[in-house]
Design a protein around this motif. Structure first.
Motif, PDB file in Angstrom:
ATOM      1  N   ILE A   1       0.958  -1.296   0.024  1.00 29.62           N
ATOM      2  CA  ILE A   1       0.047  -0.068  -0.041  1.00 29.62           C
ATOM      3  C   ILE A   1       0.940   1.203  -0.089  1.00 29.62           C
ATOM      4  CG2 ILE A   1      -1.531   1.602   1.402  1.00 29.62           C
ATOM      5  CD1 ILE A   1      -2.737  -1.530   2.325  1.00 29.62           C
ATOM      6  N   ILE A   2       0.596   2.348  -0.815  1.00 28.36           N
ATOM      7  CA  ILE A   2       1.237   3.484  -0.814  1.00 28.36           C
ATOM      8  C   ILE A   2       1.213   4.048   0.455  1.00 28.36           C
ATOM      9  CG2 ILE A   2       1.574   5.607  -2.031  1.00 28.36           C
ATOM     10  CD1 ILE A   2       1.027   4.265  -4.815  1.00 28.36           C
ATOM     11  N   ASN A   3       2.243   4.450   1.046  1.00 29.14           N
ATOM     12  CA  ASN A   3       2.190   5.104   2.248  1.00 29.14           C
ATOM     13  C   ASN A   3       2.231   6.667   2.172  1.00 29.14           C
ATOM     14  OD1 ASN A   3       3.658   6.460   4.651  1.00 29.14           O
ATOM     15  ND2 ASN A   3       3.561   4.476   5.395  1.00 29.14           N
ATOM     16  N   ARG A   4       3.034   7.119   1.499  1.00 29.56           N
ATOM     17  CA  ARG A   4       3.261   8.570   0.982  1.00 29.56           C
ATOM     18  C   ARG A   4       4.400   8.702  -0.021  1.00 29.56           C
ATOM     19  NH1 ARG A   4       6.287   7.410   5.527  1.00 29.56           N
ATOM     20  NH2 ARG A   4       8.244   8.367   5.527  1.00 29.56           N
ATOM     21  N   VAL A   5       4.367  10.142  -0.166  1.00 30.60           N
ATOM     22  CA  VAL A   5       5.455  10.381  -1.263  1.00 30.60           C
ATOM     23  C   VAL A   5       6.418  11.408  -0.636  1.00 30.60           C
ATOM     24  CG1 VAL A   5       6.079  11.790  -3.241  1.00 30.60           C
ATOM     25  CG2 VAL A   5       4.064  10.104  -3.529  1.00 30.60           C
ATOM     26  N   SER A   6       7.751  11.116  -0.315  1.00 29.99           N
ATOM     27  CA  SER A   6       8.439  11.815   0.372  1.00 29.99           C
ATOM     28  C   SER A   6      10.018  12.285  -0.321  1.00 29.99           C
ATOM     29  CB  SER A   6       9.035  10.952   1.509  1.00 29.99           C
ATOM     30  OG  SER A   6       9.824  11.920   2.532  1.00 29.99           O
ATOM     31  N   SER A   7      10.534  13.472  -0.091  1.00 26.17           N
ATOM     32  CA  SER A   7      11.772  13.816  -0.718  1.00 26.17           C
ATOM     33  C   SER A   7      12.994  12.859  -0.048  1.00 26.17           C
ATOM     34  CB  SER A   7      12.108  15.321  -0.721  1.00 26.17           C
ATOM     35  OG  SER A   7      13.505  15.537  -1.138  1.00 26.17           O
ATOM     36  N   ILE A   8      13.882  12.447  -0.732  1.00 25.16           N
ATOM     37  CA  ILE A   8      14.728  11.308  -0.570  1.00 25.16           C
ATOM     38  C   ILE A   8      16.127  11.814  -1.108  1.00 25.16           C
ATOM     39  CG2 ILE A   8      13.522   9.427   0.241  1.00 25.16           C
ATOM     40  CD1 ILE A   8      15.286   8.368  -2.593  1.00 25.16           C
ATOM     41  N   THR A   9      17.413  11.369  -0.529  1.00 28.28           N
ATOM     42  CA  THR A   9      18.678  11.413  -1.275  1.00 28.28           C
ATOM     43  C   THR A   9      18.911  10.340  -1.962  1.00 28.28           C
ATOM     44  OG1 THR A   9      19.310  12.875   0.523  1.00 28.28           O
ATOM     45  CG2 THR A   9      20.813  11.896  -0.770  1.00 28.28           C
TER      46      THR A   9
END
Ligand code: SF4
Ligand code: SF4
Length: 439
Positions: free
Chosen positions: A78-86
């Motif tokens: 399940i898609i939890n969230r979209v987040s900025s990553i390195t």
């Protein structure tokens, strides 16, 4: 005598650490971080939202433009969230965080018959599967399978050199997936309308040479070319020179001299996409270095954080000092163990102080050693000094944009000057000036 290129170096290979390690599948992680930009070109456009259930192999982001590639979920969850990553290339991008559930349902494409599939169907399948080049640049493969109509292509060359120290991923693929590699090359030949395929391999892989030779006995139009072991033999321009004798002029591409280069892993992924309908959801990679407890070759779901891989390989030794994504010559040092593996990740190296140590930096000795080894005949010391003093116009004239960042010059510099970092910075800074010139 084997044809080779001018310059180059012979770094200690260190391949023995993982050479005998057959591929293992990494256990599927509970959570993955799937970057929307894992390829050269525009990031993919998300087509799912928070709370959506996705299956293994389902497309979650579609290509956005000609040079782009879709992204598929490597797990069911399940898609939890979209987040900025390195990313492992140390850039920032958005990633889709997916929590795994217990249901392992797959959503692959319909398999196609490898004998009757058409040229256009192969290209379309490779595009839909989101396959990107496994040689490092992560260029969408379907674009390379569609050369401009005015270019006559004579050869498809499979890059089986794996000239970076430590890495044994391609070697293991050559041994364990020989049939799939040859079938993938045949599909690439069909897609491009080229009649001759050549596999270029360095002479430090006798076991793989023997196996390939026996499998190619019956093939009429696929040949093996054994090359001298020298870094960077696997760089496109060097490989073309060694295999065909042709020179790619500065600013030109392999297309311009009648060649298409594909990596071993890319050809195998092409086969999987056509014969099994499988999109690119896993990375084949080597985990090695004297700082990791159990070096291995692994098949890893893309989006897996570095720390899961390190744990699976027995964790870091007390002596571990530096983690690199990719090979030691062209890879990127890591500072965040949450950074995820992406489609083109070829290796994770954990180096000890001794392995990672560099000569303490001092002033340039004007010894000329960097000039003598640059395979592209550039003047690394000059490019570094021009960048340092912000003389970007002159750096352009000296060919800074041609540098392939192979690291050969820095490896050979007795003054420990980080030449590649300077040149990389100079390339970035001079790009805007170059665009102004061409407008
Ligand atoms: S990094 Fe660039 S300048 Fe240095 S050896 Fe490689 S191509 Fe030449
Ligand atoms: S190898 Fe290093 S010290 Fe020698 S000329 Fe090049 S930059 Fe200077």
């Amino acid at each position: 005598m084997r044809i080779t290129f001018k310059g180059g170096v012979h770094p200690t290979e260190m391949k023995e650490l993982s050479l005998e390690k057959a591929f293992e599948f990494l256990p599927i992680p509970n959570q993955i971080y799937l970057p929307l930009s894992q390829h050269a070109g525009k990031p993919a456009r998300l087509i799912k939202k928070k709370g959506d259930t996705v299956k293994k192999g389902e497309m979650i982001a579609e290509p956005d433009g000609f040079i782009s590639a879709p992204v598929h979920s490597p797990i069911t969850g399940i898609i939890n969230r979209v987040s900025s990553i390195t990313t492992l290339n140390r850039t920032r991008t958005n990633a889709v965080i997916i929590n795994r559930n217990d249901n392992d349902e797959e959503d692959f494409m319909v398999p196609l018959n490898t004998e009757s599939v058409t040229r256009q169907e192969i290209i379309e399948r490779v595009k839909l599967a989101g396959i990107v080049g496994q040689g490092g640049a992560a260029f969408p493969t379907y674009v390379k399978l569609s050369p401009p109509s005015d270019k006559k292509i004579d050869y498809v060359i499979i890059n089986a050199c794996e000239c970076e120290p430590y890495l044994t991923r391609d070697f293991r693929l050559l041994l364990e997936k020989t049939v799939e590699l040859i079938a993938g090359l045949k599909l690439i030949l069909k897609a491009t309308g080229v009649s001759t395929g050549i596999i270029g391999i360095e002479d430090n892989k006798p076991e793989a040479i023997k196996k390939l030779s026996s499998h190619l006995k019956e093939e009429k139009n696929i040949f093996l070319k054994v090359l001298k072991t020298k870094y960077p033999q696997g760089a496109e321009k060097m490989l073309i020179k060694a295999v065909t004798g042709r020179e790619v002029p500065p600013g030109k591409l392999p297309f311009d001299v009648g060649c298409i280069i594909q990596n071993v892993g890319t050809a195998i992924l092409v086969y999987y996409s056509v014969a099994k309908g499988e999109p690119q959801i896993n990375a084949f990679l080597t985990v090695s270095g004297l700082g990791i407890n159990n070096p291995k070759n692994l098949v890893v779901p893309i989006g897996t954080p570095l720390k899961n891989i390190i744990d699976y390989c027995g964790g870091l030794k007390e002596t571990a000092r530096k983690i690199i994504a990719g090979g030691p010559m062209m890879g990127y040092a890591q500072f965040d163990l949450n950074s995820p593996v992406s489609k083109a990740t070829s290796g994770i190296l954990v180096l000890t102080e001794k392995e990672a140590s560099r000569t303490k930096e001092s002033n340039c000795l004007n010894c000329g050693k960097c000039l003598s080894v640059c395979p592209l005949n550039l003047a690394p010391t000059r490019l570094y000094k021009l960048t340092r003093f912000s003389k970007f116009e002159e750096a352009i004239d000296m060919g800074i944009q041609s540098c392939m960042e192979c690291g050969t010059c820095a490896y050979n510099c007795p003054a420990g000057i980080p030449l590649v970092q300077w040149i990389r910075f100079g390339k970035l800074k001079s790009l805007a000036l170059l665009k102004q010139r061409t407008n």
